[in-house]
Scaffold this motif. Structure first.
Motif: not given
Lengths: 338, 327
Positions: B25-31, B267-268, B284-287
């Motif tokens: 999820v973190f990587i996705l947000i960064v992307l 968030g998994g 997850g919410a930030i995404f």
């Protein structure tokens, strides 16, 4: 001594009978039917029956489709959005002055319906994502596509499409059909098509597989049933029911609306529950979804006749759903200990 | 559906599983941020990032209610969270009326409402064994009905207390104050769920009802409490929402219900229950919020927003599902 145990037994069987979800939902249906019939003086006239059938049909069709998915161990939170999408596709393909486009529209929308069912089915069956969440995701997809096609309610419809709502309204319809149409509304025909569809499917192997998969997916799989395919078929059947409802909607309104179906999703689930079908899958009769939808519709009518202000309607229908599903459960817990 | 055959999991494997999703999820947000920064001006400004986090905080807090209920298992799901918040906000707005003194009373009312609604959900679902989806939906209907009846024919008067406004809407420098609340709530949640027996009991009940029951845990009570906690938290969220928006209106909370579930899933956290890592849920919410911002910034309007939302959610669900399949 003997007598005591006998009466106890009778009492127990009576409660046991009430415990059967089908019986209790049928009783609730009868009660609502009687109340509505007494409140509305013109209830048994042809005109009012036709009007009622027209008003209840979309929910009944959606509830029956929903029931198929639920019996197969799934759940469809996207049925309302799919209904909106189908109306938008229908009204986008149709051109008002070209009667042939009506047929194209029906074919295209039917293909879209199959596709929609397949996407839900892939999520529920093949990918085995929890049905609640995957259909929640797809509902946004349907909403998005519908908004692309029709940002605001509207669109065109060919004249003969009114035949799905009222044959009288079609200018060129034969007189015989018009006469039949006054007694047998097209909505009823759509309902009968839906019931026939399920009747035929329930007699085939797929029908039994749907119940088997819903009641125990592991043992169904071990018994050699293609569980994923079965759940996908259930989703496609559901889509066909929604498609029938979309035909009726466009016939009635002559337009498409991307947000129209939203509230119907949860009502259809509620109708299934009120119809005594277990949300865990595998149990209950799909036809009882029809009964559940009728019960809910009668409740709405009663609220209307009781002159309850509009603002209270959501409140009352919420309470009634709780009572309708909690009633049988209460009976179950108050049963005498053996 | 949640009869997926359990297989033995080694501790190291579980830890790996647990953090893998968070990293994804973190990587996705960064992307998303990188994509936004390269295509849109101002997307990566400090203000914009904090604004995103602020908006995501509300979803994340609602998702906490959701996560607690979902973690308890039994196909638990609380669709009434947003509506609980709405009714609290609507009923307390006129009491507070822009003054600080009645805030205590408002909080007490919020707590009472939350306990009542949560208990109703909990008793109906766990003691009467009714499906949570339908029960919480019907309760949501009832709450919205009460709000509609209360609102009918008159305007909702009243404003939130200044303290609430400071907590929910204002910034300290560039730092949104709601983030302090989120950090506090996160710490408490992490401690309770991971370091106390309460967390163990909740996850135990969610993971295997039967085992938990045989170990002497009152499964019904635990699930009932989970719903009550969710009710209380979402009721308090009503106060924060009121503080952020400044006024109460009848649809203010309902928009958070489905994103709260989506945040939990992204968030998994498995919807089958028995697990829950709140950090993942926050991500997850930030995404979700970043994605929404991007789609809006691209001017795709409602259509693109919902379509993108749906496709991304479906894709993530498929990705998660692929490593859960056992056959």
């Amino acid at each position: 001594m003997n007598e005591v145990s006998k009466t106890g037994n009778v009492f127990y069987t009576f409660k046991g009978l009430l415990l059967k979800p089908e019986v209790s939902s049928f009783l609730i249906f009868i009660i609502m039917f009687v109340i509505t019939a007494t409140l509305q003086e013109s209830f048994f006239t042809v005109k009012s029956i036709v009007r009622n059938i027209n008003a209840f049909t979309p929910l009944i069709l959606l509830a029956m489709g929903q029931a198929v998915v639920i019996v197969a161990g799934g759940l469809d939170l996207s049925s309302g959005a799919a209904l909106s999408l189908f109306t938008c596709v229908l009204t986008t393909v149709m051109k008002r002055n070209d009667p042939v486009t009506g047929i194209y529209a029906i074919l295209v929308t039917f293909a879209v319906a199959i596709l929609v069912g397949m996407v839900n089915g892939v999520g529920i069956g093949y990918l085995r994502i929890p049905p609640v969440i995957v259909t929640f995701a797809t509902s946004y997809m349907w909403l998005g596509i519908a908004l692309f096609l029709r940002p605001t309610p509207g669109g065109e419809s060919v004249d003969w499409f009114r035949a799905f709502y009222k044959i009288d309204a079609v200018a060129g319809a034969p007189a015989v059909l018009k006469t039949i149409g006054t007694f047998i509304p097209p909505a009823l025909v759509l309902l009968i098509i839906g019931c026939l569809l399920w009747f035929i499917i329930s007699k085939t192997r797929t029908g039994r597989y749907i119940y088997a998969v819903g009641s125990n997916i592991e043992s169904a799989y071990v018994s050699g049933i293609d569980t994923a395919r079965t759940q996908m078929l259930a989703c496609i059947i559901n889509s066909v029911f929604i498609f029938l409802a979309a035909l009726f909607f466009v016939g009635q309104n002559q337009s498409g609306d991307a947000r129209m179906g939203g509230p119907l999703t949860l009502k259809s689930i509620a109708a299934v529950v009120v119809g005594g079908i277990s949300l865990t899958g595998g149990r209950g009769s799909v036809y009882f979804a029809l009964l559940g939808a009728l019960t809910l519709s009668f409740v709405n009518k009663i609220i209307f006749f009781a002159n309850i202000p509009n603002a209270y309607q959501t409140l009352v229908s919420g309470i009634i759903i709780i009572v309708a599903i909690a009633g049988p459960a209460y009976v179950m817990f108050s049963k005498p200990k053996q | 559906m949640n009869t997926v055959m359990s297989r033995p999991k080694f501790l190291s494997f579980r830890i790996y599983e647990k953090y893998k999703k968070i990293v994804v999820v973190f990587i996705l947000i960064v992307l998303l941020f990188v994509f936004g920064a390269t295509t849109l001006p101002n997307f990566l400004s400090v203000e914009q990032v904090f604004m995103t986090i602020k908006l995501a905080s509300f979803t994340a807090l609602f998702a906490l209610c959701q996560m607690i209920v979902i973690a308890g298992g039994g196909s638990g799901l609380d669709l009434s969270v947003g509506y609980t918040a709405t009714i609290t906000a609507v009923l307390t707005a006129s009491i507070m009326d822009g003054k600080n003194e009645p805030l205590l009373l408002a909080v007490l009312i919020a707590l009472a409402l939350g306990v009542m609604i949560g208990l109703a959900n909990g008793v109906l679902t766990s003691y009467l064994k009714l499906p949570p989806l339908v029960v919480t939906l019907a309760i949501a209907d009832i709450l919205q009905g009460i709000v509609n009846a209360y609102v009918a024919g008159k305007a909702i008067t009243g404003r939130p207390s200044p303290i609430l406004v400071t907590i929910a809407a204002k910034f300290t420098g560039k730092f949104p104050n709601i983030l302090f609340v989120l950090i506090l709530v996160t710490s408490i949640t992490m401690i309770i769920l991971n370091k106390t027996k309460w967390g163990q009991i909740l996850f135990g009940v969610g993971a295997n009802e039967r085992t938990a029951y045989l170990s002497g845990i009152n499964v019904k009570k635990v699930r009932c409490i989970a719903f009550t906690v969710s009710g209380v938290l979402s009721s308090l969220m009503g106060l924060l929402l009121l503080g952020n928006m400044g006024i109460a209106f009848k649809d203010m909370g309902s928009n958070y219900v489905l994103p709260s579930i989506a945040a939990v899933v992204i968030g998994g956290v498995s919807l089958a229950g028995g697990e829950g890592n709140y950090l993942g849920v926050i991500l997850g919410a930030i995404f979700l919020q970043t994605l929404t911002n991007l789609l809006i910034a691209f001017g795709l309007g409602d259509a693109g927003k919902w379509l993108g939302f749906g496709i991304i959610l479906f894709a993530m669900l498929s990705a998660y599902a692929s490593n859960r399949r056992s056959r």
